[in-house]
Scaffold this active site. Structure first.
Site, PDB file in Angstrom:
ATOM      1  N   HIS A 172       0.870  -1.087  -0.150  1.00  0.00           N
ATOM      2  CA  HIS A 172      -0.002  -0.130  -0.203  1.00  0.00           C
ATOM      3  C   HIS A 172       0.839   1.158  -0.076  1.00  0.00           C
ATOM      4  O   HIS A 172       2.048   1.236   0.510  1.00  0.00           O
ATOM      5  CB  HIS A 172      -0.885  -0.008   1.343  1.00  0.00           C
ATOM      6  CG  HIS A 172      -2.027   0.888   1.428  1.00  0.00           C
ATOM      7  ND1 HIS A 172      -1.751   2.223   1.695  1.00  0.00           N
ATOM      8  CD2 HIS A 172      -3.383   0.701   1.321  1.00  0.00           C
ATOM      9  CE1 HIS A 172      -2.934   3.026   1.772  1.00  0.00           C
ATOM     10  NE2 HIS A 172      -3.615   1.810   1.596  1.00  0.00           N
TER      11      HIS A 172
ATOM     12  N   ASP B 127       2.783  -5.044   7.800  1.00  0.00           N
ATOM     13  CA  ASP B 127       1.434  -4.125   7.928  1.00  0.00           C
ATOM     14  C   ASP B 127       0.303  -5.087   7.916  1.00  0.00           C
ATOM     15  O   ASP B 127      -0.041  -5.803   6.687  1.00  0.00           O
ATOM     16  CB  ASP B 127       1.302  -3.387   6.386  1.00  0.00           C
ATOM     17  CG  ASP B 127       0.146  -2.777   6.083  1.00  0.00           C
ATOM     18  OD1 ASP B 127      -0.769  -2.793   6.894  1.00  0.00           O
ATOM     19  OD2 ASP B 127       0.001  -2.036   5.034  1.00  0.00           O
TER      20      ASP B 127
ATOM     21  N   GLN C   1      -4.853  -5.599   6.522  1.00  0.00           N
ATOM     22  CA  GLN C   1      -5.642  -6.536   5.895  1.00  0.00           C
ATOM     23  C   GLN C   1      -5.649  -7.861   6.562  1.00  0.00           C
ATOM     24  O   GLN C   1      -6.351  -8.698   6.283  1.00  0.00           O
ATOM     25  CB  GLN C   1      -5.497  -6.462   4.546  1.00  0.00           C
ATOM     26  CG  GLN C   1      -5.675  -5.350   3.691  1.00  0.00           C
ATOM     27  CD  GLN C   1      -7.157  -4.674   3.632  1.00  0.00           C
ATOM     28  OE1 GLN C   1      -8.069  -5.507   3.653  1.00  0.00           O
ATOM     29  NE2 GLN C   1      -7.220  -3.688   3.396  1.00  0.00           N
TER      30      GLN C   1
ATOM     31  N   LYS D 277     -10.706  -1.200  10.353  1.00  0.00           N
ATOM     32  CA  LYS D 277     -11.055  -2.344   9.558  1.00  0.00           C
ATOM     33  C   LYS D 277     -11.293  -3.502  10.356  1.00  0.00           C
ATOM     34  O   LYS D 277     -11.728  -4.450   9.712  1.00  0.00           O
ATOM     35  CB  LYS D 277      -9.702  -2.565   8.544  1.00  0.00           C
ATOM     36  CG  LYS D 277      -9.288  -1.476   7.657  1.00  0.00           C
ATOM     37  CD  LYS D 277      -8.101  -1.770   6.726  1.00  0.00           C
ATOM     38  CE  LYS D 277      -7.302  -0.665   6.257  1.00  0.00           C
ATOM     39  NZ  LYS D 277      -8.245   0.095   5.275  1.00  0.00           N
TER      40      LYS D 277
ATOM     41  N   CYS E   9      -4.691   2.495  -3.718  1.00  0.00           N
ATOM     42  CA  CYS E   9      -3.367   3.083  -2.988  1.00  0.00           C
ATOM     43  C   CYS E   9      -2.274   2.081  -3.328  1.00  0.00           C
ATOM     44  O   CYS E   9      -1.618   1.879  -2.439  1.00  0.00           O
ATOM     45  CB  CYS E   9      -3.584   3.438  -1.512  1.00  0.00           C
ATOM     46  SG  CYS E   9      -4.798   4.487  -1.205  1.00  0.00           S
TER      47      CYS E   9
HETATM   48  N1  PLP Z   1      -2.054  -0.702   4.689  1.00  0.00           N
HETATM   49  C1  PLP Z   1      -3.126  -1.464   3.808  1.00  0.00           C
HETATM   50  C2  PLP Z   1      -2.762  -2.960   3.474  1.00  0.00           C
HETATM   51  C3  PLP Z   1      -4.279  -1.104   3.904  1.00  0.00           C
HETATM   52  O1  PLP Z   1      -5.034  -1.851   3.211  1.00  0.00           O
HETATM   53  C4  PLP Z   1      -4.466   0.170   4.093  1.00  0.00           C
HETATM   54  C5  PLP Z   1      -6.001   0.533   4.359  1.00  0.00           C
HETATM   55  O2  PLP Z   1      -6.522   0.604   3.139  1.00  0.00           O
HETATM   56  C6  PLP Z   1      -3.711   0.944   5.102  1.00  0.00           C
HETATM   57  C7  PLP Z   1      -2.306   0.397   5.051  1.00  0.00           C
HETATM   58  C8  PLP Z   1      -3.799   2.018   5.451  1.00  0.00           C
HETATM   59  O3  PLP Z   1      -4.669   2.139   6.521  1.00  0.00           O
HETATM   60  P1  PLP Z   1      -5.144   3.562   7.279  1.00  0.00           P
HETATM   61  O4  PLP Z   1      -5.628   4.454   6.375  1.00  0.00           O
HETATM   62  O5  PLP Z   1      -6.333   3.118   8.264  1.00  0.00           O
HETATM   63  O6  PLP Z   1      -4.008   4.401   7.874  1.00  0.00           O
END
Ligand code: PLP
Length: 405
Positions: free
Chosen positions: A122, A199, A202, A225, A363
């Site tokens: 991401h 990370d 997900q 999430k 993203c």
């Molecule tokens: N990393 C992953 C794999 C994500 O799917 C997301 C959000 O869609 C993020 C990071 C960023 O999360 P946040 O916007 O809650 O900081």
């Protein structure tokens, strides 16, 4: 077996209609909806408890502080961290990674050092490292994927050398659904004495996580999430790493003593928590994790896997469909395109039928580039989704495809 009807009745938003049609919410990978108990907990905080934490001797402040710190212990148990002070509250996954990039980067990365990322990361696990590149001459090495959307582990292993200082990898892809072998990745990185940041944005909604069993050095995720409130998330870090890192932001709470000549910093976890934290969010975050446990993560997983399997099988009957991400182990996420129909057109027309899906690059522009596309339509499922909703979704994709072809 879970009682999906009983679960759905706890989510007020699922009663909504969009353009006169019942809402079918398939955008759970972006954010999940909230059960009534989480909403009630937020209202309870404002109605009965609200006071700033850590600073007051009065009852409200003590109660707010207790709720906030209890959530830290809850998260510690939820991911099986060794110590509660290894749980740092952040605004979410993004802020947690920025914190690590800034502070770990400052303490442990020097010109010429290398960080291994994957092509499916991401933007929040790419851009913070690029910002660091403005301060330090570090190199980013990128692990590619194969045609199923799985990481090429041979190349991953080949990227290590004496300059490798960190590996950053997502537990599961928000686009492809691929569940990455983070246990194998961590074990291999550790044979080179290289720490790993996972990370878990997900991963945490669908998988049970034990950071000690994984031996993860950092694990980050967002509450929103996993049925929790927006605005709060977690950085788990091993004590030895967090202790070795300088503060990320300065302000109240993170200090021990301040004078104009010299300031000393608070101990963990407060060293990394400058300013008033989201204590209303943290209280409701614990309620969300309790709620997940009350439904049962394993039962949720079984239901979500069945939804994924059913939806994938049904989607594949549509002429001209291409599904991006066919890994062996997937979270309930399906990215697809039908012929040359633009993802925005598909998403907008599905919305008119009451179906919320995500469209675009999610993203993950480097991943889109690797796939040779600009974006996809993405349907992602949660425990409250039903097979009837998937039938309606499939019928709608067929209808829209026929219209736009
Ligand atoms: N990393 C992953 C794999 C994500 O799917 C997301 C959000 O869609 C993020 C990071 C960023 O999360 P946040 O916007 O809650 O900081």
């Amino acid at each position: 077996m879970i009682d999906v009807a009983a679960i759905r009745s706890q989510f007020p938003i699922l009663q909504r209609e969009i353009y006169g049609k019942p809402l079918i919410y398939l955008d759970n990978a972006a954010t999940s909806q909230h059960p009534q108990c989480v909403i009630d907990r937020i209202a309870h905080s404002y109605c009965r408890v609200n006071a700033n934490v850590h600073r007051g001797v009065h009852t409200l402040s003590q109660e707010a502080t207790e709720a906030h710190e209890n959530t830290r212990k809850k998260v510690q148990r939820y991911i099986n961290a060794r110590y509660s002070h290894e749980i740092i509250f952040t605004r979410g996954t993004t802020e947690a990674i920025n914190l690590v990039a800034h502070s770990f980067g400052q303490a442990h990365l020097n010109d010429g050092d290398e960080v291994i990322l994957t092509v499916m990361e991401h933007h929040s696990d790419i851009v913070p490292w690029q910002l660091l590149q403005q301060r330090k001459d570090i190199k980013l090495r990128v692990v590619p994927i194969d045609e199923r959307g799985e990481l090429n582990m041979e190349i991953f292993r080949s990227l290590f050398n004496e300059k490798t200082r960190l590996v950053c990898v997502m537990q599961a892809s928000n686009v492809l659904g691929t569940i990455n072998p983070i246990d194998e990745i961590i074990a291999y990185a550790h044979t080179h004495n290289v720490p790993v940041l996972v990370d878990g944005a997900q991963g945490i909604p669908h998988l049970s996580v034990d950071v000690q069993a994984l031996d993860a050095d950092f694990y980050v995720f967002s509450a929103h999430k996993v049925y929790g409130p927006t605005g709060i998330g977690v950085l788990y870090g091993k004590e030895k790493w967090l202790d070795s890192m300088p503060p990320y932001q300065g302000g109240g709470e993170m200090i021990a003593q301040v004078s104009f000549e010299r300031t000393t910093f608070n101990e963990l976890p407060y060293k990394f928590e400058a300013g008033t934290p989201d204590y209303v969010g943290s209280a409701a975050f614990a309620t969300a994790l309790d709620w997940v446990e009350s439904v049962g993560l394993e039962a949720m997983q079984l239901h979500e896997e069945a939804l994924l399997h059913y939806a994938t099988t049904q989607l594949m009957t549509i002429d001209g469909i291409k599904i991006y991400g066919t890994a062996q182990r997937k979270t309930p996420v399906i990215s697809f395109l039908v012929d040359n129909i633009h993802h925005y057109d598909m998403g907008m027309l599905l919305d008119k039928l009451g179906i919320a899906v995500r469209t675009g690059h999610h993203c993950a522009q480097p991943l889109m580039h690797a796939l040779g596309i600009e974006g996809t339509v993405r349907a992602s499922f949660a425990v409250y989704n039903t097979f009837e909703e998937i039938d309606a979704f499939i019928a709608a994709v067929k209808r829209v495809s026929n219209m736009l072809r």
